[in-house]
Structures are given as C-alpha cells and as structure tokens.
Design a protein around this motif. Structure first.
Motif, PDB file in Angstrom:
ATOM      1  N   GLY A 193      11.366   8.724   0.232  1.00 12.66           N
ATOM      2  CA  GLY A 193      10.019   9.113   0.621  1.00 12.66           C
ATOM      3  C   GLY A 193       8.951   8.964  -0.439  1.00 12.66           C
ATOM      4  N   ARG A 194       9.314   8.592  -1.691  1.00 12.52           N
ATOM      5  CA  ARG A 194       8.321   8.503  -2.753  1.00 12.52           C
ATOM      6  C   ARG A 194       8.468   7.220  -3.555  1.00 12.52           C
ATOM      7  N   TRP A 195       7.296   6.679  -3.979  1.00 10.08           N
ATOM      8  CA  TRP A 195       7.261   5.569  -4.914  1.00 10.08           C
ATOM      9  C   TRP A 195       7.645   6.106  -6.303  1.00 10.08           C
ATOM     10  N   LEU A 221       1.621   9.349 -12.500  1.00 11.29           N
ATOM     11  CA  LEU A 221       1.633   7.965 -12.981  1.00 11.29           C
ATOM     12  C   LEU A 221       2.551   7.155 -12.084  1.00 11.29           C
ATOM     13  N   ALA A 222       2.084   5.989 -11.645  1.00  8.81           N
ATOM     14  CA  ALA A 222       2.896   5.080 -10.834  1.00  8.81           C
ATOM     15  C   ALA A 222       3.475   3.974 -11.703  1.00  8.81           C
ATOM     16  N   LEU A 249       3.609   1.325  -2.299  1.00 11.94           N
ATOM     17  CA  LEU A 249       2.455   2.051  -2.820  1.00 11.94           C
ATOM     18  C   LEU A 249       1.451   2.367  -1.715  1.00 11.94           C
ATOM     19  N   THR A 250       1.333   1.465  -0.751  1.00 11.57           N
ATOM     20  CA  THR A 250       0.366   1.690   0.321  1.00 11.57           C
ATOM     21  C   THR A 250       0.834   2.728   1.347  1.00 11.57           C
ATOM     22  N   ARG A 256      -1.211   6.231  -1.609  1.00  5.53           N
ATOM     23  CA  ARG A 256      -1.721   5.371  -0.537  1.00  5.53           C
ATOM     24  C   ARG A 256      -3.240   5.332  -0.458  1.00  5.53           C
ATOM     25  N   ASP A 257      -3.937   6.328  -1.045  1.00  4.07           N
ATOM     26  CA  ASP A 257      -5.402   6.295  -0.990  1.00  4.07           C
ATOM     27  C   ASP A 257      -6.002   5.648  -2.229  1.00  4.07           C
TER      28      ASP A 257
END
Length: 282
Positions: A193-195, A221-222, A249-250, A256-257
């Motif tokens: 459920g998460r990047w 941080l991504a 990411l989207t 996503r925003d």
C-alpha cells in the motif's frame, strides 16, 4: 510471522494513515522572488525529478547550491506536511523513543538501550539540508531532525510483531552550520500500500526534540523507482518486488498529490551502498 499476517499489520496501519491524512495535506506553496530591476514577485515551478546515477556514494555534504539560495535570488518550496503514520515513536501514538538516552545518533542501523537488534539491508546514507524560509532560506543551523523508517521486511521497530522490543532505524541529529544532518541506515522495504519512503520530523532545537508537540513539521522522503528496483533485486527484499508492482508514486496515498520536492537525489550502487540527498525548506 506469515506474509499474510504481515500484510494485515500494514493494512491496519494504512487505514490509520488514511484517517490522519484528513486535514494534514495542505496546498503546496511555491515561494520565491525572481531577481532583476522592477521584477515583480512571482511563483516559481518546482525542479525536475532527480534521476539516480552510478557514481560512487559519498557521505560528504551536498553542494552549496543544494543548501543555500543561489546568488541573485532563488525559490524554494516549503516541504509538504504529511502524516507521521501509525508508527512514529514520538509519543503521539504510544511509545516515545525521543525521551530515551541514546536516540541522538547518526548510525541508526542498531538498537540501543535495552534493544539488541541490527537491521540488515543495502547500506543507505541520508543527507537532509534544512533551510529556514522565514530567514530567507538560510541554513537552519541548530535545528534537529528525527528520522525513522521500516526495515527490510517492512516492519517498524517498537510496533511491529517481532521487533516491538527494538528501536533500530530511529535517530535524531542536530543540523550543522550548513543545515545538514546525516543518517547512516539501510534501504527500507516497499510494504503493501505504500511507495518506498522515509519519515522525518523537524524541531527548532535539539533540546526541544523530546516529544511530537514541539515539532515544526512532519514530512516524508520518497525514493526513486530505478534505485528501488535495483535494491529490491538483491537478497532479502523479495516481498518488496511484489509490493512495488502494486503501487506507484501517482497512486501512493501520500505522494499522489505531488512529490517533486520530496523525491531524493540518490547516487551509488548495491555493492557499495547509496547516498540520498534532499533539501528540506521549513
């Protein structure tokens, strides 16, 4: 713990995240002034997403251009406020690691105090450069950053089954004269459920970094997709490969925003480790 149990654990955490996101995500503000006689104040667009390179990793500070405004004026986007999630360890949801002796450290791969575990995984150094927007984006010397993330199996110390008595992958550092804090850690997993991401909170002073109520901001941080794919092809990250196939990411609930100001620039390789750099204007 079975894979099914593990997914259930993070499913509960994801629902918590979704509920706490309401009211947290705010409009991304673009700040800055363009230099030049008679120039009017204008909004500036965010920079392009960084792409990883194969350069050898270094623990040295980012270049001056990454930590100080460019000559003649520059623009910075305030780091977005994000949810701390269900496993912050800052006293806002259960245990408070910030009150424990030993939390101020750069190497966060091992537990301290009563914990004895060490997190395995591909080495990762994280450099965050904190800037104070109310001081003209000057380096925020003396600020403190509390950073935490999941381990290679997607577990959060102090909360997840099997690591409740550990406190690894959590630490606090004080920003130096250029606003830089550095953490030596391991590459986190991609859980259901998460990047792939890293949590952090910024505090005005080290002495104030004792509970969540004193924080200036909470953000995440991504990590870039190409780097994640390279890491997850190594031993121990097989579950992350499957989880990466189900998210992006989207579609990620946090990013996503918009993620351009939260996507780290990452260099290195799986053999020698990676270095992630991110500028954090607050």
């Amino acid at each position: 713990m079975t894979a099914h149990d593990h997914d259930d654990l993070h499913d509960r955490g994801l629902q918590f995240d979704l509920s706490t996101l309401t009211g947290l995500l705010r409009r991304r503000r673009l700040l800055g002034l363009f230099a030049g006689a008679g120039a009017a104040a204008a909004l500036a667009a965010c920079g392009d997403e960084a792409t990883p390179t194969s350069a050898s990793p270094s623990t040295s500070a980012p270049s001056a251009s990454a930590s100080t405004p460019a000559s003649g004026g520059s623009s910075y986007t305030e780091i977005p406020e994000e949810t701390a999630g269900p496993y912050p360890g800052d006293g806002s949801n259960g245990p408070n690691v910030l009150s424990q002796s030993g939390i101020v450290r750069s190497d966060i791969t091992t537990s301290f105090g009563s914990g004895s575990g060490t997190a395995a995984g591909v080495p990762l150094t994280i450099n965050l450069t904190v800037l104070a927007l109310d001081r003209g984006a000057a380096a925020y010397s003396g600020a403190a950053v509390y950073l935490w993330h999941c381990d290679r199996e997607g577990r959060y110390s102090m909360y997840s089954e099997g690591v409740q008595n550990e406190n690894y992958l959590r630490g606090v550092q004080e920003a130096n004269g250029t606003g830089l804090v550095t953490f030596r850690t391991i590459f986190p997993a991609a859980y259901s459920g998460r990047w792939p991401h890293v949590h952090f909170e910024v505090y005005p002073t080290l002495s104030g970094a004792t509970s969540s109520g004193n924080r200036i901001t909470t953000s995440q941080l991504a990590l870039p997709e190409a780097v994640c794919d390279a890491v997850y092809a190594t031993d121990g990250y097989s579950a992350s490969v499957r989880n990466m196939e189900r998210t992006s990411l989207t579609s990620d609930m946090v990013f996503r925003d918009g993620w351009t100001t939260q996507l780290a620039t990452v260099t290195g390789d799986v053999s020698s480790g990676y270095v992630a750099n991110l500028t954090v204007p607050v």
